[in-house]
Each structure stands twice: as structure tokens, then as C-alpha cells.
Enzyme design. Structure first.
Site, PDB file in Angstrom:
ATOM      1  N   TYR A  45      11.845   8.747 -17.616  1.00  0.00           N
ATOM      2  CA  TYR A  45      10.850   9.016 -16.563  1.00  0.00           C
ATOM      3  C   TYR A  45       9.658   9.779 -17.133  1.00  0.00           C
ATOM      4  O   TYR A  45       8.496   9.357 -16.981  1.00  0.00           O
ATOM      5  CB  TYR A  45      11.498   9.807 -15.420  1.00  0.00           C
ATOM      6  CG  TYR A  45      10.483  10.446 -14.488  1.00  0.00           C
ATOM      7  CD1 TYR A  45       9.693   9.669 -13.648  1.00  0.00           C
ATOM      8  CD2 TYR A  45      10.295  11.842 -14.469  1.00  0.00           C
ATOM      9  CE1 TYR A  45       8.737  10.248 -12.811  1.00  0.00           C
ATOM     10  CE2 TYR A  45       9.345  12.421 -13.635  1.00  0.00           C
ATOM     11  CZ  TYR A  45       8.575  11.622 -12.813  1.00  0.00           C
ATOM     12  OH  TYR A  45       7.625  12.201 -11.992  1.00  0.00           O
ATOM     13  N   ASP A 104       4.787  17.965 -14.584  1.00  0.00           N
ATOM     14  CA  ASP A 104       4.882  18.912 -15.704  1.00  0.00           C
ATOM     15  C   ASP A 104       5.968  18.503 -16.700  1.00  0.00           C
ATOM     16  O   ASP A 104       6.048  19.067 -17.793  1.00  0.00           O
ATOM     17  CB  ASP A 104       5.124  20.343 -15.193  1.00  0.00           C
ATOM     18  CG  ASP A 104       6.421  20.512 -14.413  1.00  0.00           C
ATOM     19  OD1 ASP A 104       7.125  19.514 -14.152  1.00  0.00           O
ATOM     20  OD2 ASP A 104       6.746  21.666 -14.045  1.00  0.00           O
ATOM     21  N   LYS A 134       5.651   8.682 -17.587  1.00  0.00           N
ATOM     22  CA  LYS A 134       4.523   9.406 -16.980  1.00  0.00           C
ATOM     23  C   LYS A 134       3.562   9.887 -18.066  1.00  0.00           C
ATOM     24  O   LYS A 134       2.335   9.864 -17.884  1.00  0.00           O
ATOM     25  CB  LYS A 134       5.035  10.585 -16.147  1.00  0.00           C
ATOM     26  CG  LYS A 134       5.797  10.209 -14.893  1.00  0.00           C
ATOM     27  CD  LYS A 134       4.992   9.429 -13.874  1.00  0.00           C
ATOM     28  CE  LYS A 134       3.937  10.263 -13.190  1.00  0.00           C
ATOM     29  NZ  LYS A 134       3.272   9.507 -12.087  1.00  0.00           N
TER      30      LYS A 134
END
Ligand code: NAD
Length: 348
Positions: A157, A131, A161
Site C-alpha cells: 500500500y 504519512d 502511494k
């Protein structure tokens, strides 16, 4: 059903591997065994006739082609990733290589295999994401992440993603590869590598060390028990609609400070200190740069379309987790010697 699970020696991937084997699936675990892995996580199924391990790096495209050709999977569950936000701040390059280029390699290897087998409709490429790609929410409890929330990643990060999510959607739109995606909230539970908040707090408490809280501890996360997450992922791979994404949350929003206080209360109950409470060890430390204020998942789609809901409250899940760490020192003690574990990382 035979599945390739990438990252199956990690925290969430190993829960998926264990549950998939228990539910009668054949599993090929593809993992490079990085610092964050622990192959003992799958020791309970490693001798099972339906389980195979492939020590392969997803940055190695030729090796992936060989794995697809040798094992001929019906589906892929792609979890392998560099996963620690603090490490992505100190050294983003491995996050780009594994999370973006590695996902590209997985998509291309899967597409080659799918084409060679005349594009079976029931093949699935399931990409497991976070999320965190949606950015940071205000404290207004009426606002949550849905599957249509615009992407707004803010750490190396989460940006890596987000990039991998875009690639997966593009491979569906452009080449027709049958994909499904999931974006989940913060996981916790057994086999959690001891550099993440929940195990750090439990293990520091047991060692009477300070319990570090970034900033003022007001950052809110929606905590998801890892066994529930694995169950949700297996639900999506079996019944999720092609091309669709599903948000997976624990319906357990709480601030980091509340979470740590709950852990302390459970520890006080299960493993009391000689005097005082574990809460006495709480220590506020410098915040993470760009620390997102709040993540919260609206779980309506997976609940209404696939009938899935988490099985535990945060208190129940944390109690199981604390008990597991109390019972499994042989697992966590050696991991504390791994590079960077126990050190403050990601201060920028
Ligand atoms: P983890 O760090 O515990 O495990 C990652 C696994 O991937 C390790 O076993 C590692 O060896 C393997 N791996 C890393 N690089 C690789 C490479 N180049 N080739 C092959 N294997 C490699 O991670 P996790 O917490 O289990 O997360 C799994 C997935 O779920 C990740 O994609 C992560 O982004 C996502 N996710 C995690 C959380 C969470 O709270 N942990 C939340 C949302 C999404």
C-alpha cells in the site's frame, strides 16, 4: 469553485464532499463504488444542486477525459485509492492498478484538460497521500516526519502511494501542472469502513467479541479526526502553494493499545456492559508482517504557512466517533456483510 473529488464515496472523500458543498463549492464526485465505498456517506448532499455523481473508475482514461470535458473543473482533489494495508499484503495488484496507474490516468486527463484551456494558473491538482510513504520512526519523540523526510515505504500500500506521489511531483516539474500534495496521518471518525481499527474495536465491543490488537499494541500512530482532515484539505486546495506538499497530523500520538483502552473507557461511559469493562475483551493477535513501529507528523508547515491546526483532542474525537456509531447502526450493519469484513487479513 468547481472541484472534482475522486473517491468521494469513501471515508475521507465523503467528508470532503460534505464540507465542500456546505462551504458553497460545486462538487463532481468520481467514484467506482468498490467494496470500501458507501454512497450513503454523501446522502446529506446528494440532492443539492451543486452536487453531481459520476460512477467512473479512474483506471478508465477515456471516461476521465469525458468527465473533465463535461464538468470543466477549477480543481481536482484526488483521493480514490485502495486504502487497506492488510488487503495490500494479500493482493497487491489492485493497489498498483488503482493507486499508481489510476493516478497516472488522473494526471494525464487533468493535463490534457489544462492544456486545452491554455494552462490556467489557478487550476489545481491536489493529491491526497499518507504519512506511510515515509516508513517507520524510532520511539524518539523528537523525531517526526517533515515534508523533507526521505521516502521509505514498506508495505505494498505505502509503496503504491509513494509511487503516485512521485508521479504527481514529476507532472509538476516536467509539464508545469499546478499540483499540491498532502500526506496525512491515520484518520478516524464517522463513516469509517468497518475493517479499520477504530470501527472494528467499537463494533466488536458492542457485539461482545474480542478486540484484536496486532502484536503487543505498541505501534504508535498520530490520530487525525476525519472532519479536521477534510477541513485541512479544503484549506490546502484554496491556499496551498503550487508544487508544495503539506503534512497533516492530529497532534495526537498514541499507541494502538492506548487508543483501544481509551475507546473502551468511552464505551464504558456511553454504553456500559452488564458487568465488567470493555477492556476485558482486549486480545493480542499475531502481528502484521512489516508492521511499522511509529508514525508521527511534524505539523509546523501547515500551521505556520496556512494557519491550520486540528480542532479536537483524541478523547473528544473518539467520543464523537463512538456516539456516531451508537446512533448509526443502520449505516454500519449492512457493511459488515461485505467481502472480507470481520476476517483477519494480511497475515502474509
Ligand atoms: P476508502 O477506502 O474509504 O475510500 C476510497 C474510495 O475510492 C472508495 O469510495 C472507492 O470506491 C474509491 N475507489 C477505489 N478505487 C477506485 C477506482 N479505481 N476508481 C474510482 N474510485 C475508486 O479510503 P479513505 O480512507 O477515505 O482514503 C482516501 C485517501 O486518503 C486515499 O488516497 C488514502 O491513501 C489516503 N489516506 C487515508 C488515510 C486513512 O487513515 N484512512 C490516511 C492517509 C491517507
Amino acid at each position: 469553485m468547481k472541484i472534482i473529488v475522486t473517491g468521494g464515496a469513501g471515508f475521507i472523500g465523503s467528508a470532503v464532499v460534505r464540507q465542500a458543498i456546505e462551504s458553497g463549492m460545486d462538487v463532481v464526485n468520481v467514484d467506482a463504488l468498490t467494496y470500501a465505498s458507501c454512497i450513503e456517506n454523501v446522502a446529506s448532499v446528494s440532492d443539492h444542486p451543486s452536487y453531481v455523481f459520476e460512477h467512473v473508475d479512474i483506471r478508465d482514461r477515456a471516461a476521465l477525459d469525458r468527465v473533465f470535458a463535461d464538468h470543466r473543473p477549477d480543481a481536482v482533489m484526488h483521493l480514490a485509492a485502495e486504502s487497506h494495508v492488510d488487503r495490500s499484503i494479500d493482493g497487491p495488484s489492485e493497489f498498483i492498478e488503482t493507486n499508481i496507474t489510476g493516478t497516472f490516468n488522473m494526471l494525464e486527463a487533468a493535463r490534457k484538460y489544462w492544456l486545452e484551456n491554455r494552462k490556467p494558473d489557478d487550476f489545481r491538482f491536489h493529491h491526497i497521500s499518507t504519512d506511510e510513504v515515509f516508513g517507520s520512526l524510532s520511539s524518539d519523540k523528537n523525531i517526526m516526519f517533515t515534508e523533507t523526510t526521505p521516502y521509505d515505504p514498506r508495505s505494498p500500500y505505502s509503496a503504491s502511494k509513494a509511487a503516485s506521489d512521485h508521479l504527481v511531483r514529476a507532472w509538476h516539474e516536467t509539464y508545469g501542472l499546478p499540483v499540491v500534495l498532502t500526506n496525512c496521518s491515520n484518520n478516524y471518525g464517522p463513516y469509517h469502513f468497518p475493517e479499520k481499527l477504530v470501527p472494528v474495536v467499537i463494533l466488536n465491543a458492542l457485539a461482545s467479541k474480542p478486540l484484536p490488537i496486532y502484536g503487543d499494541g505498541s505501534n504508535v500512530r498520530d490520530w487525525l479526526f476525519v472532519e479536521d482532515h477534510a477541513d485541512a484539505l479544503l484549506t490546502v486546495i484554496k491556499r496551498g502553494k503550487v508544487g508544495r506538499s503539506y503534512n497533516i497530523g492530529g497532534e495526537n500520538e498514541c499507541s494502538n493499545l492506548e487508543l483501544v483502552k481509551t475507546l473502551c473507557d468511552i464505551l464504558d461511559d456511553l454504553h456500559p456492559r452488564e458487568s465488567g469493562s470493555y477492556q476485558d475483551l482486549i486480545t493480542f493477535v499475531t502481528d502484521r508482517p512489516g508492521h511499522d513501529a511509529r508514525y508521527a507528523i511534524d505539523p509546523a508547515r501547515i500551521r505556520e504557512e496556512l494557519g491550520w491546526r486540528p480542532s479536537v483532542t483524541i478523547e473528544e474525537g473518539l467520543r464523537k466517533t463512538v456516539q456516531w456509531y451508537l446512533d448509526n447502526e443502520d449505516w454500519w450493519r449492512p457493511l459488515q456483510n461485505r467481502d472480507g469484513v470481520g476476517k483477519r487479513l494480511g497475515t502474509g
